[in-house]
Write an enzyme that holds these catalytic residues in place. Sequence first.
Site, PDB file in Angstrom:
ATOM      1  N   LYS A  32       0.939  -1.331   0.071  1.00 55.95           N
ATOM      2  CA  LYS A  32      -0.187   0.498   0.256  1.00 55.95           C
ATOM      3  C   LYS A  32       0.861   1.058  -0.075  1.00 55.95           C
ATOM      4  O   LYS A  32       1.827   1.570   0.938  1.00 55.95           O
ATOM      5  CB  LYS A  32      -1.174   0.109   1.524  1.00 55.95           C
ATOM      6  CG  LYS A  32      -2.403   1.618   1.560  1.00 55.95           C
ATOM      7  CD  LYS A  32      -2.884   0.944   2.830  1.00 55.95           C
ATOM      8  CE  LYS A  32      -2.285   1.342   3.808  1.00 55.95           C
ATOM      9  NZ  LYS A  32      -2.434   3.047   3.924  1.00 55.95           N
ATOM     10  N   ASP A  59      -3.551   4.259  -2.566  1.00 59.60           N
ATOM     11  CA  ASP A  59      -4.479   5.017  -0.909  1.00 59.60           C
ATOM     12  C   ASP A  59      -4.481   6.135  -0.841  1.00 59.60           C
ATOM     13  O   ASP A  59      -4.010   6.694   0.158  1.00 59.60           O
ATOM     14  CB  ASP A  59      -3.957   3.950   0.144  1.00 59.60           C
ATOM     15  CG  ASP A  59      -5.464   4.056   1.513  1.00 59.60           C
ATOM     16  OD1 ASP A  59      -6.632   4.917   0.784  1.00 59.60           O
ATOM     17  OD2 ASP A  59      -4.501   4.333   3.189  1.00 59.60           O
ATOM     18  N   LYS A  61      -7.515   7.843  -1.293  1.00 59.35           N
ATOM     19  CA  LYS A  61      -8.937   8.741  -0.404  1.00 59.35           C
ATOM     20  C   LYS A  61      -9.308   9.986  -1.411  1.00 59.35           C
ATOM     21  O   LYS A  61      -9.600  10.721   0.166  1.00 59.35           O
ATOM     22  CB  LYS A  61      -8.218   9.243   1.317  1.00 59.35           C
ATOM     23  CG  LYS A  61      -8.494   7.426   2.023  1.00 59.35           C
ATOM     24  CD  LYS A  61      -8.054   7.811   3.587  1.00 59.35           C
ATOM     25  CE  LYS A  61      -7.968   6.671   4.013  1.00 59.35           C
ATOM     26  NZ  LYS A  61      -6.212   6.531   3.519  1.00 59.35           N
ATOM     27  N   LEU A  62      -9.809   9.801  -2.567  1.00 60.66           N
ATOM     28  CA  LEU A  62     -10.015  11.334  -3.664  1.00 60.66           C
ATOM     29  C   LEU A  62     -11.415  11.439  -2.780  1.00 60.66           C
ATOM     30  O   LEU A  62     -12.577  10.608  -2.395  1.00 60.66           O
ATOM     31  CB  LEU A  62      -9.755  10.831  -4.894  1.00 60.66           C
ATOM     32  CG  LEU A  62      -8.648   9.866  -5.190  1.00 60.66           C
ATOM     33  CD1 LEU A  62      -8.900   9.461  -6.444  1.00 60.66           C
ATOM     34  CD2 LEU A  62      -7.794  10.775  -5.487  1.00 60.66           C
ATOM     35  N   ILE A  65     -14.341  17.767  -5.191  1.00 56.82           N
ATOM     36  CA  ILE A  65     -15.915  18.218  -6.465  1.00 56.82           C
ATOM     37  C   ILE A  65     -16.121  16.390  -7.937  1.00 56.82           C
ATOM     38  O   ILE A  65     -14.103  16.430  -7.765  1.00 56.82           O
ATOM     39  CB  ILE A  65     -16.035  19.035  -6.958  1.00 56.82           C
ATOM     40  CG1 ILE A  65     -14.737  19.604  -8.115  1.00 56.82           C
ATOM     41  CG2 ILE A  65     -15.883  20.302  -6.177  1.00 56.82           C
ATOM     42  CD1 ILE A  65     -14.551  20.880  -8.591  1.00 56.82           C
ATOM     43  N   ARG A 178      -4.187  -5.285  14.193  1.00 53.13           N
ATOM     44  CA  ARG A 178      -2.588  -5.601  15.138  1.00 53.13           C
ATOM     45  C   ARG A 178      -2.570  -7.432  15.827  1.00 53.13           C
ATOM     46  O   ARG A 178      -3.930  -8.204  15.882  1.00 53.13           O
ATOM     47  CB  ARG A 178      -3.290  -5.230  16.832  1.00 53.13           C
ATOM     48  CG  ARG A 178      -3.422  -3.196  16.554  1.00 53.13           C
ATOM     49  CD  ARG A 178      -2.233  -2.425  15.413  1.00 53.13           C
ATOM     50  NE  ARG A 178      -2.203  -0.979  14.809  1.00 53.13           N
ATOM     51  CZ  ARG A 178      -2.008  -0.406  13.816  1.00 53.13           C
ATOM     52  NH1 ARG A 178      -2.262  -1.632  13.117  1.00 53.13           N
ATOM     53  NH2 ARG A 178      -2.403   0.510  13.770  1.00 53.13           N
ATOM     54  N   ARG A 212       2.516  -0.800  10.548  1.00 50.49           N
ATOM     55  CA  ARG A 212       3.365  -0.700  11.645  1.00 50.49           C
ATOM     56  C   ARG A 212       4.035  -1.807  12.425  1.00 50.49           C
ATOM     57  O   ARG A 212       5.534  -2.004  12.653  1.00 50.49           O
ATOM     58  CB  ARG A 212       3.106   1.121  12.284  1.00 50.49           C
ATOM     59  CG  ARG A 212       3.830   1.805  12.119  1.00 50.49           C
ATOM     60  CD  ARG A 212       3.123   2.843  12.557  1.00 50.49           C
ATOM     61  NE  ARG A 212       1.951   3.255  12.477  1.00 50.49           N
ATOM     62  CZ  ARG A 212       0.862   3.892  13.110  1.00 50.49           C
ATOM     63  NH1 ARG A 212       1.746   5.311  13.685  1.00 50.49           N
ATOM     64  NH2 ARG A 212      -0.241   4.618  13.246  1.00 50.49           N
TER      65      ARG A 212
END
Length: 235
Positions: A32, A59, A61-62, A65, A178, A212
């Site tokens: 990613k 990634d 996240k558009l 408008i 996690r 992470r």
Amino acid sequence: MKGDRLIVALDTPSQEQALEWVDSLPQVLWWKVGLELFTAAGSSILQALKERGKRIFLDLKLHDIPHTVGRATEVAVGYGVDLLTVHAAGGSAMLRSAVAAAQGSSCRLLAVTLLTSISPPQVRQELGIEMDPADYVLHLARLAQAQGFTGLVCSPQEVSRLRQALGPEVLLVTPGIRLGQAKAGDGDEDQQRICTPDEALRAGADYLVVGRPITASPDPVAALRRFQALWDAAS
């Protein structure tokens, strides 16, 4: 562990560091690239991943408008990425613009419902949304599906309900994964709605996004093996 269902997040501004992780974990197919790395490295990181035969989850996240999101989607799919995120909260016209721009490409669009960093109290207190978070996520998911989206990003806590409501054909990509040692909001832990790999898989997730817990580990290879053990236990 099915390597083609794990997506490792390259959470770094350094292309050199990102590729070091990629090369040290050759068994991982999916990677990613988020805002941090894409802003720092641009399309060169995408090209480097493609040269290594990797699949790419871009990634971004558009959320803008409709015209702008459509044009941005057209550029993004032109890079040959496999998955691209768009915010479902942008509304039906924006979502349709993205779908139209991606038509004919091999890129699959994913609608982002509610960020996993947002806790249930924040939904009401800060966003002003008088809905249960799970209901809000389902509302956005149905909105995106109605505009032609066939994939969603959602927290692991919403996977089971979305799977039941939307059916088996919808692709569910789940961050907030996690190993169990991290608690929501602890230290530099941004994620609020989290769970373990086996819990997410049993709930019906198709892909798990992990960053992470693997890349920030003193031994990323060993961390990947721990995820593998949990994954295998859920199979």
